[in-house]
Scaffold this motif. Structure first.
Motif, PDB file in Angstrom:
ATOM      1  N   ALA A   1      25.305  19.320  43.512  1.00 18.13           N
ATOM      2  CA  ALA A   1      26.574  19.012  42.837  1.00 18.13           C
ATOM      3  C   ALA A   1      26.345  18.650  41.380  1.00 18.13           C
ATOM      4  CB  ALA A   1      27.287  17.869  43.564  1.00 18.13           C
TER       5      ALA A   1
ATOM      6  N   LEU B   1      32.449  18.934  47.098  1.00 18.60           N
ATOM      7  CA  LEU B   1      32.774  20.276  46.618  1.00 18.60           C
ATOM      8  C   LEU B   1      32.908  21.221  47.809  1.00 18.60           C
ATOM      9  CD1 LEU B   1      30.167  20.401  43.716  1.00 18.60           C
ATOM     10  CD2 LEU B   1      32.464  19.404  43.700  1.00 18.60           C
TER      11      LEU B   1
ATOM     12  N   VAL C   1      27.874  20.101  48.357  1.00 13.46           N
ATOM     13  CA  VAL C   1      28.548  21.394  48.483  1.00 13.46           C
ATOM     14  C   VAL C   1      28.625  21.789  49.949  1.00 13.46           C
ATOM     15  CG1 VAL C   1      28.464  23.840  47.894  1.00 13.46           C
ATOM     16  CG2 VAL C   1      27.766  22.125  46.200  1.00 13.46           C
TER      17      VAL C   1
END
Length: 306
Positions: free
Chosen positions: A4, A15, A242
């Motif tokens: 990230a 995310l 993520v």
């Protein structure tokens, strides 16, 4: 630094990538995926290049390069009425097929028969076919998880990661196995996941932190309302980093019903991220939607600096 942070976000940011798998499998899926891409409710899609409607998907994607489209590396053919086989035309890929010339119908059969050199050859040809049809792939992932060794432990990750490094493609591979609800990889693969993540790092291939999804099958008594509730709950459990969530959207048509065992669930998946309540959950949770092309730019910038 975390992935990230490398992408320019904070270490605590959550995310999210939303990917539509199975693009190109049929026209009904193609129109659904194109609708979701155009509406901006998904991050990306991945094309099954061996399938009959891949050409339509590729040509549309080539004409709309603003949308992230990758290659759904395909080595199994799971539907009885509708089968597909290798795109390789010059080369021996017989270990990848049944006597009829189609891919094996399940992951175990694939793992038991496939030879690594033939796997690598076919994967390269699938990516090359997408490129020849005008697609600029943003990433790669894998149909049915056939390359991960989920059934017998026989995986093909060195071959896949070499290819992704060569083509500058980030790959769907979770660095961390999430054992809570929504985790795709089983917990017994945690040690293997760490080892393969290290291999990806050594080859310069950017991978995910987490990979999540709800059941691809319609559960007993499941309705869209219960499916939506489950997705909202899943979104509230996202961890910093993520995460990719997988869906398989389609319009409900005679074409889909002719071969698919789960048409109702495919229709639910078409609607799930279009739903106002689900989108509100994403907003309220402070989840940031990102794209695979963000990961691709990071991977290629790292490669150029090295």
């Amino acid at each position: 630094m975390s992935l990230a942070q490398d992408l320019g976000y904070g270490a605590d940011d959550r995310l999210l990538l939303i990917n539509a798998d199975d693009y190109g499998v049929c026209h009904s899926v193609n129109t659904a995926v194109q609708q979701l891409l155009t509406e901006g409710v998904i991050s990306s899609a991945t094309i099954m290049m061996p399938c009959g409607w891949a050409r339509e998907a590729a040509h549309w994607s080539a004409a709309h390069p603003q949308f992230d489209v990758g290659v759904h590396l395909t080595l199994t053919s799971e539907w009885e009425p509708y089968s597909w086989g290798p795109v390789t035309q010059n080369g021996d890929v017989s270990s990848l097929t049944t006597d009829e010339g189609y891919f094996h119908p399940d992951v175990r059969s694939f793992e038991e028969h496939a030879e690594s050199s033939q796997v690598k050859q076919e994967l390269i040809h699938q990516i090359e076919k997408a490129i020849k049809l005008g697609v600029s792939p943003s990433h790669a992932d894998n149909h049915m998880g056939s390359l991960y060794g989920l059934q017998t432990g026989k995986h093909f990750m060195p071959e896949v990661l070499d290819i992704c490094a060569a083509y500058g493609l980030p790959f769907r591979l979770p660095r961390y196995v999430q054992v809570e609800s929504g985790g795709i990889a089983p917990p017994e693969l945690e040690a293997q996941a760490r080892a393969i993540a290290a291999l990806a790092d050594s080859k310069g291939v950017v991978i995910l932190d987490y990979l999540l999804g709800l059941s691809f099958q319609l559960q007993k008594g499941e309705t869209f309302a219960s499916f939506k509730s489950d997705m909202q709950q899943l979104l509230t459990t996202l961890k910093p980093g993520v995460t990719e969530v997988i869906i398989h959207p389609s319009h409900l048509t005679d074409e889909l019903n002719a071969f698919h065992r789960e048409p109702v669930k495919r229709g639910m998946e078409l609607q799930i991220f279009r739903d106002a309540d689900v989108r509100k959950t994403i907003e309220e949770q402070g989840i940031k939607l990102i794209r695979w092309s963000d990961l691709q730019r990071l991977q290629r910038s790292r490669a150029s600096s090295n």
